[in-house]
Design an enzyme around this catalytic site. Structure first.
Site, PDB file in Angstrom:
ATOM      1  N   ASP A  26       1.728   2.140   9.041  1.00 41.66           N
ATOM      2  CA  ASP A  26       1.920   1.382   7.803  1.00 41.66           C
ATOM      3  C   ASP A  26       0.763   1.635   6.830  1.00 41.66           C
ATOM      4  O   ASP A  26       0.957   1.735   5.616  1.00 41.66           O
ATOM      5  CB  ASP A  26       2.018  -0.110   8.152  1.00 41.66           C
ATOM      6  CG  ASP A  26       2.516  -0.951   6.994  1.00 41.66           C
ATOM      7  OD1 ASP A  26       2.723  -0.408   5.902  1.00 41.66           O
ATOM      8  OD2 ASP A  26       2.690  -2.165   7.180  1.00 41.66           O
ATOM      9  N   CYS A 250       2.704  -0.767  -0.350  1.00 41.72           N
ATOM     10  CA  CYS A 250       4.041  -0.208  -0.336  1.00 41.72           C
ATOM     11  C   CYS A 250       4.347   0.403  -1.692  1.00 41.72           C
ATOM     12  O   CYS A 250       4.221  -0.259  -2.713  1.00 41.72           O
ATOM     13  CB  CYS A 250       5.053  -1.294  -0.003  1.00 41.72           C
ATOM     14  SG  CYS A 250       6.742  -0.703  -0.070  1.00 41.72           S
TER      15      CYS A 250
HETATM   16 MG    MG Z   1       2.754  -3.821   5.862  1.00 39.49          MG
END
Ligand code: MG
Length: 312
Positions: A26, A250
């Site tokens: 991530d 993100c």
């Molecule tokens: Mg995350």
């Protein structure tokens, strides 16, 4: 700098929490810089050495689309065997799962979101379609004896839709669990949650499934991750996702800064007398190495403070 444990966790807090380190996947997937296999192996090995027992090591996705995750199979191959550590990889489709199975991992992950617009932008399909798409992946993984983790993003809010209906989040969590996900990681992708909503959500979910099936995956965009994690622990959650140096973010969630930093969560756990098995000094070594080696910004306030104290 002392962070001595002077009391044990209160009656509403767990004695022990498991940290799931998501930095190598991530955290790295959103970086412009692509780390070599060697550097990724070094990072993951360092994290394992610090006492982390669950590490998200990579992702079997199209390398054209997400270059930092290419050669995940090579990374897995070169990781030192360590029975105490369970590695997990993201497998969005059957092809990814086949690759993961060849690599011999014991855990894979699938992902969807609680917001229609976000899911469309992130994985180009509706929530229902995403579930349909990975249902055979979950079934096959379960049949092969591999654990499946489900990621659910935007559990508190969405950059496009604003507040997300907690009933919708609860029913999707149940769907993932019933499909075969042994654990659902609840992602506050844009970090807009607050302790009351976190508590409400967990209450709604645990009417239908055990709290042991939940993990908290919070982002610190608005500085709310720690207080939300505290609320999650008070509600019975004992699995927390975090990333070394707070790496992450993100590309589809504007302004979403990184995952909550592992060092910051560990500082809180140590202070509260909650066992995690992770060694702060070793984690700091990994932090300073990964940041200086790759010129990554260090988003962990704990690491910045403790590393500055080391210099003195
Ligand atoms: Mg995350």
């Amino acid at each position: 700098m002392s962070n001595a444990v002077t009391f044990s966790a209160g009656p509403h807090l767990p004695d022990k929490v498991t940290l799931v380190e998501v930095g190598p996947r991530d955290g790295l997937q959103g970086q412009k810089k692509v780390l070599s296999v060697e550097r990724r192996v070094g990072l993951i090995s360092g994290l394992a050495d610090s006492g982390l027992t669950r590490i998200e090591a990579g992702s079997f996705v199209n390398p054209q689309r997400i270059p930092p995750m290419r050669d995940t199979d090579q990374v897995l191959k070169r990781l030192p065997g360590n029975n105490a550590v369970r590695y997990c990889v993201l497998t969005p489709n059957m092809r990814g799962l086949e690759d993961a199975l060849k690599s011999g991992v014991k855990e894979v992950a699938v992902f969807t979101g609680a917001s229609e617009t976000f899911t469309q932008k992130n994985i180009q399909c509706s929530i229902a379609e995403s579930m349909e798409r990975f249902q055979p992946v979950v079934e096959k993984a379960c049949a092969e004896g591999v654990l499946v983790r489900g990621y659910l993003s935007c559990i508190m809010g969405c950059p496009y839709e604003g507040n997300i209906d907690l009933n919708q989040v609860a029913s999707l969590t149940r769907d993932l669990y019933q499909m075969g996900c042994y654990e659902v990681s609840l992602g506050d992708t844009i970090g807009v949650g607050n302790p009351i909503r976190v508590r409400k959500l967990i209450e709604k979910i645990t009417h239908q499934l055990p709290v042991e099936a939940l993990a908290a995956h919070f982002h610190d965009t608005y500085g709310q991750a720690m207080v939300n994690l505290y609320a999650a622990m008070e509600s019975g959650i004992t699995v927390i996702d975090s990333a070394i140096a707070g790496l992450g973010g993100c590309p589809y969630a504007k302004g979403a800064s990184g995952n909550v930093a592992t060092e910051d969560v560990l500082f809180m756990l140590d202070g509260l007398g909650i066992a995690s098995g992770v060694d702060m000094e070793k984690l700091l070594d990994v932090n300073s190495h990964i940041c200086s080696q790759n010129n990554f910004p260090n988003f962990s306030r704990t690491a910045r403070a403790l590393l500055a104290a080391r210099e003195k």
